[in-house]
Design a protein around this motif. Structure first.
Motif, mmCIF file in Angstrom:
data_model
loop_
_atom_site.group_PDB
_atom_site.id
_atom_site.type_symbol
_atom_site.label_atom_id
_atom_site.label_comp_id
_atom_site.label_asym_id
_atom_site.label_seq_id
_atom_site.Cartn_x
_atom_site.Cartn_y
_atom_site.Cartn_z
ATOM 1 N N TYR A 69 0.873 -1.174 0.000
ATOM 2 C CA TYR A 69 0.000 0.000 0.000
ATOM 3 C C TYR A 69 0.911 1.226 0.000
ATOM 4 C CZ TYR A 69 -3.972 -2.999 1.111
ATOM 5 O OH TYR A 69 -4.956 -3.968 1.067
ATOM 6 N N ALA A 70 0.757 2.048 -1.012
ATOM 7 C CA ALA A 70 1.697 3.161 -1.154
ATOM 8 C C ALA A 70 0.963 4.464 -1.414
ATOM 9 C CB ALA A 70 2.654 2.878 -2.306
ATOM 10 N N LYS B 227 -10.493 2.601 -2.301
ATOM 11 C CA LYS B 227 -9.332 1.754 -1.976
ATOM 12 C C LYS B 227 -8.634 2.239 -0.707
ATOM 13 C CE LYS B 227 -8.295 -0.402 -6.329
ATOM 14 N NZ LYS B 227 -7.259 -0.900 -7.204
ATOM 15 N N MET C 101 -12.662 5.635 -6.980
ATOM 16 C CA MET C 101 -11.955 4.365 -6.800
ATOM 17 C C MET C 101 -10.801 4.522 -5.809
ATOM 18 S SD MET C 101 -10.171 1.991 -9.683
ATOM 19 C CE MET C 101 -8.445 2.134 -9.311
ATOM 20 N N ILE D 195 -2.882 4.353 -2.567
ATOM 21 C CA ILE D 195 -3.891 4.958 -1.715
ATOM 22 C C ILE D 195 -3.477 6.404 -1.444
ATOM 23 C CG2 ILE D 195 -4.710 2.820 -0.675
ATOM 24 C CD1 ILE D 195 -2.864 3.306 1.661
ATOM 25 N N ALA E 39 -8.264 0.018 2.597
ATOM 26 C CA ALA E 39 -6.962 -0.174 3.242
ATOM 27 C C ALA E 39 -7.058 0.163 4.731
ATOM 28 C CB ALA E 39 -5.915 0.697 2.552
#
Lengths: 84, 142
Positions: A80-81, B101, B97, B24, B105
């Motif tokens: 996740y970035a 997301k 989107m 994200i 997360a």
């Protein structure tokens, strides 16, 4: 002893200076025009830093959408970035 | 410094692992815009090239490095179809989107970036911890 003025050079001095200034102005305008054209072609302006483009990855390395590497690889790393 | 280049050389290029990146946006407006731009690049098959350009041109939290104008310059520098990229980014079609997301997360417990999972298990993001987690996940290891 004081140096004597160069008589020959002094006679045509005004004309020479005029041409020097004119050539300088023309040269400056040319450089400015070239800069504007190049900036326009690059899609930016003078304050834009150049875009750093890294060396592309090897062509043989699979890239499918957001997945990098062989689809059959046994380990999946999920990152996740936040780009910022 | 990112551990990605090392992991890429040791595990991804060698076929032992693959990396799935999930963009994200925790860090503000331009953060979200960059994530959307990456999706637009993905439409042209250029997600990873764009990803690399983003990291190479980062400006830090709150900076203007990822303004819409700069993101379009990045696409242009990569030789992408600028008109299609601009249309995509300006349309905002990936905005929801990216929000979804990011929410997903957060629900998974992701509260910082980078957060990394190896075969579904969260791993520490240091190089040695990552190596250990990957080695443990390789077939024949336990």
């Amino acid at each position: 002893m004081e140096p004597k003025p160069a008589k020959g050079r002094r006679k045509g001095g005004a004309h020479t200076r005029w041409w020097v200034y004119a050539a300088g102005a023309a040269g400056g305008a040319a450089v400015l025009a070239l800069f504007v054209i190049v900036s326009g072609l690059a899609g930016g302006d003078a304050k834009d830093p150049p875009v750093v483009v890294p060396v592309p990855r090897p062509a043989g390395l699979a890239q499918e959408g957001r997945v990098l590497g062989a689809p059959s690889a046994p380990v999946t790393i999920t990152e996740y970035a936040d780009f910022q | 410094m990112s551990v990605l280049p090392t992991l890429e050389a040791e595990y991804i290029i060698t076929g032992k692992a693959k990396l799935e990146l999930r963009p994200i946006a925790f860090l503000g407006k331009n953060s979200g815009l960059a994530a959307q731009a990456a999706e637009c690049a993905n439409e042209q098959g250029g997600f990873w090239g764009f990803h690399d350009v983003l990291y190479a041109n980062q400006g830090g939290k709150g900076s203007d490095a990822f303004s819409a104008r700069n993101l379009k310059r990045f696409a242009e520098a990569l030789g992408m179809d600028s008109a299609a990229f601009t249309s995509c980014l300006d349309s905002g079609r990936y905005a929801s989107m990216v929000v979804d997301k990011t929410d997903a997360a957060s629900q998974r417990g992701v509260s910082k970036t980078p957060t990394i999972f190896v075969n579904g298990t969260e791993a520490m993001s240091g190089l040695e911890e990552m190596r250990a987690a990957i080695e443990r996940s390789l077939p024949g290891e336990s």
